[in-house]
Design an enzyme around this catalytic site. Structure first.
Site, PDB file in Angstrom:
ATOM      1  N   HIS A 213       0.842  -1.192   0.000  1.00 22.62           N
ATOM      2  CA  HIS A 213       0.000   0.000   0.000  1.00 22.62           C
ATOM      3  C   HIS A 213       0.883   1.250   0.000  1.00 22.62           C
ATOM      4  O   HIS A 213       1.541   1.558   0.986  1.00 22.62           O
ATOM      5  CB  HIS A 213      -0.895  -0.029   1.239  1.00 22.62           C
ATOM      6  CG  HIS A 213      -1.866   1.105   1.329  1.00 22.62           C
ATOM      7  ND1 HIS A 213      -1.827   2.028   2.350  1.00 22.62           N
ATOM      8  CD2 HIS A 213      -2.910   1.452   0.525  1.00 22.62           C
ATOM      9  CE1 HIS A 213      -2.811   2.894   2.193  1.00 22.62           C
ATOM     10  NE2 HIS A 213      -3.480   2.564   1.096  1.00 22.62           N
ATOM     11  N   HIS A 255      -0.488  10.473  -2.673  1.00 25.22           N
ATOM     12  CA  HIS A 255      -1.731   9.962  -2.111  1.00 25.22           C
ATOM     13  C   HIS A 255      -2.918  10.832  -2.499  1.00 25.22           C
ATOM     14  O   HIS A 255      -4.027  10.333  -2.716  1.00 25.22           O
ATOM     15  CB  HIS A 255      -1.607   9.892  -0.590  1.00 25.22           C
ATOM     16  CG  HIS A 255      -2.876   9.513   0.109  1.00 25.22           C
ATOM     17  ND1 HIS A 255      -3.663   8.462  -0.293  1.00 25.22           N
ATOM     18  CD2 HIS A 255      -3.507  10.062   1.185  1.00 25.22           C
ATOM     19  CE1 HIS A 255      -4.716   8.363   0.503  1.00 25.22           C
ATOM     20  NE2 HIS A 255      -4.650   9.328   1.395  1.00 25.22           N
TER      21      HIS A 255
END
Length: 752
Positions: A213, A255
């Site tokens: 991730h 992100h």
């Protein structure tokens, strides 16, 4: 016996059986009566070399002149009313048993069936297990001798059967292995390893993917080449770049489109680069509406790639993960990430995939005027990275995924799997909100909603709360998604206690295992090293105990997936003679504690399948032996680790191979409590008050004699003590148990 005494004896027997049934505490349990008894003295020896020289791995003087006949770990019928009993591996441990020879002994058993009778055990000929054809591919104790007699330091035999062709199959605990011998004890084939058959309820049946991730974002600043490199080295199958677009139209990994967020006072509240420290960019602060929320900060789409390359990444969660790596790494492009993957493949041979997310496509189209889905496909095509086995494309919005499926990918001549991300239960995909569509995330997870997702996506990526609820219970989400044909890749698993629900007691591996056993097909984790370690338990090609020769002869036992000597304690043959049933004694790493794998092996094809999992009464218990009743039922001995007065669980269970409990384990019914056996005739010398106890630590022999009688015998770990007294050597006791209700036997089961 006169009629009145017969009545008294009958009433006494009835009361003892009733008392035993009540003490069992299990509805429907049978009370059993001791119908016969015999014993073999502990100090019983057979011809052979002196033994017992080894203690704790050190060799000294031999203690025994000859070979101890006991203890026994398996029983089968032999001709002329005799029995074959398998000797255990010797003196209780691998490092004590190098001079104990593995044998099968023929015993003649005469039970004591009346108070004035006498029980008798006669030891006859034996079959010596050996490897003269050098089938064992590693060094054994008697490596250089012509006969290569097998010892208790080579294998730990814990069950055997006689196949229809007369050959012998033996279950071993050390490997664990299945061993195939001729009728006279010659090893016919190389030891057969145990395949790892976790039986995971994934959509494909394969272990789940580990998805780094944002890279290894728990150990390095997220979305940097270093974070991705560490994730790959840690064992990630895929790395996940969140993609946003620069002012000059290049996809980069961040992100969010905002790389630094400021509060009303201009204080940094979240940052993934050091742009706020660069005075040359102070004028770039803007407030924009991101998915319905006004956010102030520095935005990627306001910087060219050249400008971004002057910045350096910083840790997004510094209070939790520190600032050790701040200022060291650039913001990478998607092309640079693909180059890293290719370089890794060239150096190591590992084929890692990418799992890009198109971030906020509605926002990016409005603010940057870019269709990021189209830009992503164009970039993948340009880079030649369009293998559908190595790319997943994900998004929290629905419209861009539908466009990718229906128009963008077909026009580009590519077909990549798409994954619909799913936030919390009260949220909604922003593109639906933007066009006044009232559907929420919960609407997308109805059977109809999941089937609709399956029309354009291959999988769904829910937050992990959809899989495991706030009470720590596994939901039916994975089952429902699989029913729609969707893969399930939940997010985000993290090691820090801050992110771990209390029920896992700060053990992130426990959370991962629960999700894996729920059937997830992949998982996003900030700590791919932890994810890869746990998944490896299910992905290892073989089940191995610490005594496996790969470990005892040089390898690290840290790779073991089974507890010490946790292999095949139970081995039996189906009534039709076609299938071996092999039951492990201990739980395989990653499986639910207290559940034991039961395998079926087709003797004709040597194909292994997982029949199911046997549920122990308590995780610390073990099984002792198994024997068939019919095609769909076995008898299993279950025991605790206590002996003598400390023994609490010594039981026979009838186990169904077809019926399941609600948790999917095999359903079992208590058949007999071996610590509470009615003995109205006083056949056993240890019987007290009409109740006989069988409190040996290891009880490893059971066989059905007829529909109402089973024979049970203990192992004694010679010269072990404790069953009948702390200083008393354990004998081998043989007990014939009469059941109150008959078993439904298949033809071929029982003494023929």
């Amino acid at each position: 016996m006169n009629s009145s005494s017969a009545v008294r004896t009958s009433v006494k027997a009835l009361m003892i059986r009733l008392s035993a049934a009540l003490l069992l505490g299990v509805g429907g349990a049978q009370a059993v009566t001791l119908a016969g008894y015999a014993e073999l003295p502990a100090d019983t020896f057979a011809p052979g070399p002196a033994s017992g020289a080894w203690r704790d791995g050190l060799r000294g003087q031999t203690r025994f002149q000859g070979q101890p006949v006991q203890g026994f770990s398996g029983v089968q019928f032999a001709p002329d009313g005799t029995y074959l009993f398998l000797s255990d591996n010797g003196f209780g441990a691998k490092n004590n048993s190098a001079d104990y020879l593995l044998r099968l002994y023929r015993l003649t058993l005469t039970p004591k069936t009346a108070p004035t009778g006498t029980g008798k055990v006669e030891v006859g000929a034996f079959v010596q297990l050996r490897d003269p054809e050098r089938r064992v591919p590693w060094v054994i104790v008697n490596e250089a001798s012509p006969e290569r007699l097998l010892t208790g330091a080579d294998f730990d035999p814990e069950g055997f059967v006689v196949a229809p062709d007369g050959t012998l199959w033996v279950g071993d605990e050390f490997g664990p292995y299945l061993l195939h011998f001729s009728a006279d004890g010659v090893l016919l084939d190389a030891p057969m390893p145990t395949p790892n058959l976790p039986g995971l309820p994934t959509l494909t049946g394969r272990p789940p993917l580990v998805i780094g991730h944002r890279g290894s974002s728990g150990t390095r600043p997220e979305h940097t080449l270093e974070a991705y490199r560490v994730a790959i080295e840690a064992g990630a199958d895929f790395i996940e770049p969140d993609l946003v677009v620069t002012k000059d139209g290049v996809l980069v990994a961040r992100h969010e489109p905002v790389m630094v967020v400021l509060d009303r006072d201009g204080k940094v509240t979240e940052a993934t680069t050091d742009v706020a420290t660069r005075p040359e960019f102070a004028g770039r602060v803007k407030t924009k509406n991101l998915d319905g929320q006004d956010v102030t900060g520095y935005w990627i789409e306001d910087f060219t790639l050249a400008e971004l390359k002057t910045l350096r990444a910083v840790e997004r969660l510094p209070a939790l993960r520190g600032r050790t790596f701040d200022g060291q790494f650039e913001v990478p492009t998607l092309s640079e990430i693909i180059a890293l993957i290719r370089d890794t493949e060239a150096r190591t041979g590992r084929r890692v995939g990418i799992y890009p997310e198109t971030k906020h496509p509605t926002f990016m189209a409005a603010q940057a005027g870019v269709n990021t889905s189209q830009l992503l496909i164009d970039t993948l095509k340009k880079e030649g990275f369009t293998d559908p086995a190595r790319v997943f494309i994900q998004s929290f919005e629905t419209g861009n995924l539908r466009d990718l499926h229906a128009t963008i990918m077909p026009a580009a001549g590519v077909k990549l799997p798409l994954v619909q991300l799913l936030g919390g239960q009260t949220g909604a995909p922003y593109d639906l909100t933007a066009r006044k569509d009232p559907r929420r995330n919960a609407d997308l997870t109805t059977p109809e909603g999941l089937r609709d997702i399956a029309t354009y996506a291959s999988g769904i990526g829910p937050s992990k709360g959809w899989i495991i609820d706030g009470k720590g219970q596994t939901t039916d989400f994975v089952t429902r998604a699989h029913a729609a044909g969707l893969l399930v890749h939940p997010y985000t698993f993290r090691n820090e206690p801050t992110f771990l629900p209390a029920q896992y007691a700060n053990n992130p591996e426990a959370e991962l295992r629960q999700a894996i056993l729920a059937g997830v097909d992949g998982l996003f984790t900030d700590f791919p090293a932890t994810g890869a370690k746990v998944v490896a338990e299910y992905a290892a090609p073989e089940v191995r105990s610490p005594q496996h020769p790969a470990f005892t002869q040089g390898g690290s036992s840290g790779a073991a997936t089974l507890g010490s000597s946790g292999g095949f304690e139970g081995l039996t043959l189906s009534p039709d003679g076609k299938t071996l049933h092999a039951l492990l004694e201990k739980t395989v790493a990653g499986d639910t504690p207290g559940q034991l794998r039961l395998h079926a092996i087709d003797l004709a094809t040597k194909k292994w399948t997982l029949t199911g999992r046997y549920p122990l009464d308590a995780p610390g218990n073990a099984i002792g032996d198994i024997t068939p009743v019919n095609a769909s039922e076995l008898i299993v001995i279950e025991r605790d680790g206590g002996s003598g007065d400390a023994a609490r669980t010594k039981r026979l269970y009838r186990v169904s191979l077809t019926d399941r409990n609600t948790d999917g384990t095999l359903k079992k019914t208590l058949l007999a409590d071996l610590l509470n056996i009615a003995d109205p005739q006083g056949l056993a010398p240890s019987t007290t008050g009409g109740v006989f106890r069988f409190p040996y630590v290891t009880i490893e022999n059971v066989i059905v004699l007829d529909a109402t009688t089973v024979l049970v015998a203990n192992d004694n770990n010679y010269p072990g003590t404790g069953g009948r007294g702390a200083a008393v050597k354990d004998t081998n006791e043989f007990i014939w148990l009469k059941l109150d209700a008959p078993l439904t036997l298949a033809p071929g089961v029982g003494r023929r």
